[in-house]
Design a protein around this motif. Sequence first.
Motif, PDB file in Angstrom:
ATOM      1  N   ASP A 186       0.866  -1.182   0.000  1.00  0.00           N
ATOM      2  CA  ASP A 186       0.000   0.000   0.000  1.00  0.00           C
ATOM      3  C   ASP A 186       0.898   1.226   0.000  1.00  0.00           C
ATOM      4  OD1 ASP A 186      -0.178   1.183   3.151  1.00  0.00           O
ATOM      5  OD2 ASP A 186       0.494  -0.893   2.928  1.00  0.00           O
ATOM      6  N   ILE A 187       0.507   2.235  -0.758  1.00  0.00           N
ATOM      7  CA  ILE A 187       1.366   3.412  -0.912  1.00  0.00           C
ATOM      8  C   ILE A 187       0.609   4.690  -0.541  1.00  0.00           C
ATOM      9  CG2 ILE A 187       2.757   2.287  -2.682  1.00  0.00           C
ATOM     10  CD1 ILE A 187       1.279   3.921  -4.798  1.00  0.00           C
ATOM     11  N   PRO A 188       1.315   5.682  -0.002  1.00  0.00           N
ATOM     12  CA  PRO A 188       0.671   6.926   0.443  1.00  0.00           C
ATOM     13  C   PRO A 188       0.527   7.945  -0.680  1.00  0.00           C
ATOM     14  CG  PRO A 188       2.980   6.992   1.023  1.00  0.00           C
ATOM     15  CD  PRO A 188       2.751   5.651   0.359  1.00  0.00           C
ATOM     16  N   VAL A 189       0.084   7.486  -1.831  1.00  0.00           N
ATOM     17  CA  VAL A 189      -0.057   8.349  -3.004  1.00  0.00           C
ATOM     18  C   VAL A 189      -1.528   8.449  -3.376  1.00  0.00           C
ATOM     19  CG1 VAL A 189       0.581   8.714  -5.416  1.00  0.00           C
ATOM     20  CG2 VAL A 189       2.217   7.647  -3.844  1.00  0.00           C
ATOM     21  N   LYS A 190      -1.995   9.672  -3.605  1.00  0.00           N
ATOM     22  CA  LYS A 190      -3.382   9.878  -4.048  1.00  0.00           C
ATOM     23  C   LYS A 190      -3.460   9.531  -5.536  1.00  0.00           C
ATOM     24  CE  LYS A 190      -4.045  13.551  -0.640  1.00  0.00           C
ATOM     25  NZ  LYS A 190      -4.241  14.997  -0.423  1.00  0.00           N
ATOM     26  N   ILE A 191      -4.254   8.509  -5.846  1.00  0.00           N
ATOM     27  CA  ILE A 191      -4.266   7.969  -7.208  1.00  0.00           C
ATOM     28  C   ILE A 191      -5.477   8.427  -8.015  1.00  0.00           C
ATOM     29  CG2 ILE A 191      -4.244   5.872  -8.606  1.00  0.00           C
ATOM     30  CD1 ILE A 191      -1.717   6.200  -6.993  1.00  0.00           C
ATOM     31  N   ALA A 192      -6.680   8.227  -7.476  1.00  0.00           N
ATOM     32  CA  ALA A 192      -7.869   8.355  -8.329  1.00  0.00           C
ATOM     33  C   ALA A 192      -8.995   9.142  -7.678  1.00  0.00           C
ATOM     34  CB  ALA A 192      -8.374   6.968  -8.706  1.00  0.00           C
ATOM     35  N   LEU A 193      -9.780   9.796  -8.543  1.00  0.00           N
ATOM     36  CA  LEU A 193     -11.020  10.458  -8.159  1.00  0.00           C
ATOM     37  C   LEU A 193     -12.165   9.761  -8.892  1.00  0.00           C
ATOM     38  CD1 LEU A 193      -9.893  14.177  -8.608  1.00  0.00           C
ATOM     39  CD2 LEU A 193     -10.287  13.025  -6.420  1.00  0.00           C
ATOM     40  N   CYS A 194     -13.124   9.282  -8.152  1.00  0.00           N
ATOM     41  CA  CYS A 194     -14.279   8.604  -8.746  1.00  0.00           C
ATOM     42  C   CYS A 194     -15.536   9.346  -8.305  1.00  0.00           C
ATOM     43  CB  CYS A 194     -14.334   7.150  -8.300  1.00  0.00           C
ATOM     44  SG  CYS A 194     -12.774   6.272  -8.484  1.00  0.00           S
ATOM     45  N   GLU A 195     -16.310   9.807  -9.263  1.00  0.00           N
ATOM     46  CA  GLU A 195     -17.471  10.631  -8.938  1.00  0.00           C
ATOM     47  C   GLU A 195     -18.555   9.850  -8.209  1.00  0.00           C
ATOM     48  OE1 GLU A 195     -18.968  12.617 -12.350  1.00  0.00           O
ATOM     49  OE2 GLU A 195     -17.423  14.178 -12.296  1.00  0.00           O
ATOM     50  N   LYS A 196     -18.812   8.638  -8.655  1.00  0.00           N
ATOM     51  CA  LYS A 196     -19.867   7.837  -8.045  1.00  0.00           C
ATOM     52  C   LYS A 196     -19.549   6.371  -8.265  1.00  0.00           C
ATOM     53  CE  LYS A 196     -22.685   8.171 -12.258  1.00  0.00           C
ATOM     54  NZ  LYS A 196     -23.979   8.557 -12.827  1.00  0.00           N
ATOM     55  N   PRO A 197     -20.088   5.495  -7.410  1.00  0.00           N
ATOM     56  CA  PRO A 197     -19.825   4.068  -7.591  1.00  0.00           C
ATOM     57  C   PRO A 197     -20.396   3.568  -8.899  1.00  0.00           C
ATOM     58  CG  PRO A 197     -20.752   4.525  -5.417  1.00  0.00           C
ATOM     59  CD  PRO A 197     -20.899   5.780  -6.235  1.00  0.00           C
ATOM     60  N   GLY A 198     -19.683   2.603  -9.508  1.00  0.00           N
ATOM     61  CA  GLY A 198     -20.207   1.940 -10.693  1.00  0.00           C
ATOM     62  C   GLY A 198     -21.022   0.736 -10.271  1.00  0.00           C
ATOM     63  N   LEU A 199     -20.867  -0.359 -11.006  1.00  0.00           N
ATOM     64  CA  LEU A 199     -21.601  -1.565 -10.653  1.00  0.00           C
ATOM     65  C   LEU A 199     -21.266  -2.040  -9.249  1.00  0.00           C
ATOM     66  CD1 LEU A 199     -21.345  -3.606 -13.976  1.00  0.00           C
ATOM     67  CD2 LEU A 199     -23.418  -2.630 -12.985  1.00  0.00           C
ATOM     68  N   SER A 200     -19.989  -1.890  -8.861  1.00  0.00           N
ATOM     69  CA  SER A 200     -19.577  -2.360  -7.546  1.00  0.00           C
ATOM     70  C   SER A 200     -20.195  -1.527  -6.424  1.00  0.00           C
ATOM     71  CB  SER A 200     -18.052  -2.349  -7.420  1.00  0.00           C
ATOM     72  OG  SER A 200     -17.555  -1.052  -7.649  1.00  0.00           O
ATOM     73  N   GLY A 201     -20.838  -0.388  -6.768  1.00  0.00           N
ATOM     74  CA  GLY A 201     -21.507   0.420  -5.771  1.00  0.00           C
ATOM     75  C   GLY A 201     -22.847  -0.150  -5.346  1.00  0.00           C
ATOM     76  N   GLN A 202     -23.343  -1.162  -6.037  1.00  0.00           N
ATOM     77  CA  GLN A 202     -24.579  -1.839  -5.649  1.00  0.00           C
ATOM     78  C   GLN A 202     -24.232  -2.796  -4.512  1.00  0.00           C
ATOM     79  OE1 GLN A 202     -26.237  -3.577  -9.208  1.00  0.00           O
ATOM     80  NE2 GLN A 202     -25.752  -1.780 -10.424  1.00  0.00           N
ATOM     81  N   GLU A 203     -24.155  -2.260  -3.296  1.00  0.00           N
ATOM     82  CA  GLU A 203     -23.507  -2.973  -2.204  1.00  0.00           C
ATOM     83  C   GLU A 203     -24.155  -4.320  -1.895  1.00  0.00           C
ATOM     84  OE1 GLU A 203     -22.924  -0.639   1.256  1.00  0.00           O
ATOM     85  OE2 GLU A 203     -21.653   0.816   0.246  1.00  0.00           O
ATOM     86  N   LYS A 204     -25.455  -4.359  -1.752  1.00  0.00           N
ATOM     87  CA  LYS A 204     -26.117  -5.605  -1.375  1.00  0.00           C
ATOM     88  C   LYS A 204     -25.869  -6.691  -2.411  1.00  0.00           C
ATOM     89  CE  LYS A 204     -30.576  -7.464   0.090  1.00  0.00           C
ATOM     90  NZ  LYS A 204     -32.015  -7.156   0.327  1.00  0.00           N
ATOM     91  N   GLU A 205     -26.057  -6.352  -3.675  1.00  0.00           N
ATOM     92  CA  GLU A 205     -25.856  -7.329  -4.750  1.00  0.00           C
ATOM     93  C   GLU A 205     -24.382  -7.703  -4.883  1.00  0.00           C
ATOM     94  OE1 GLU A 205     -27.383  -4.474  -4.987  1.00  0.00           O
ATOM     95  OE2 GLU A 205     -29.448  -4.811  -5.653  1.00  0.00           O
TER      96      GLU A 205
END
Length: 264
Positions: A186-205
């Motif tokens: 794990d590295i202390p570098v800021k990598i990505a900005l994601c506006e909203k969850p994609g498919l993986s944001g459907q937590e229950k499913e």
Amino acid sequence: MDTPIISVITVCYNVASTIEKTMLSVLNQTYENVEYIIIDGNSTDGTVDIIKKYADRLAYWVSESDSGIYDAMNKGILRATGKFLIFMNAGDQFFNEKVLDKCLPYFLQEIDIISGIGYLSGQKWIPAKVTDLSVAFFLKKSLNHQATFINRKLFQKNLYRTNLKIAGDSIFFFQALIMDNASYVDIPVKIALCEKPGLSGQEKESFAELQISIKEILPNRMVSDVDFLIKYYNPAVRMIGGWLYKMHFLKRILRFIRTNRRTR
């Protein structure tokens, strides 16, 4: 110093409103040895016109039908030649133009998976420590896909499972890190900005698909352990259990119970 090729893969479909900012966040990186690949799912909304606008700066792009997001990702993987691959899908962006340059010291090492800091809808996602990675961890969480670099050699053994709809990236990480003991940092570098969850944001499913898939990978004798972890495991219980285990009087009680069992 020779700098390794880093392959950035974007998969997209009908994302004319967001694809350009994603592309520019990749194309404007100060790190020069970048191979940029775009796999479009046969968009009809103007996405392809935007891709064509920058076609001369792309290593490869295609617009054709696919069998889902993980099929599209696999197409990009098979075209990639870089030492490390990272997926920056439509709507996602690198944190700034110097991200890949900041990661160079890690790219020069022989590591399988490198995970940095991501921001999901403004919330900071700190990468897991190597000591956190366990069956229990992946039953509840995963790595931030957009903030994680994957050594291409891992894909020579396993691509993403196209029969999964949501948890394919999590299952890939589980297979690599838990079953195959891939190296990780794990590295202390800021990598990505994601506006909203994609498919993986459907937590229950996502969790349901994840848990079923993990049970399929593990030996049958461990399925009951998985059910136990799903029901009872959480960080608070783990912390309290750790404190209790460190208490000497409890160790003496446990030792006494075990000794009595053996002498009966």
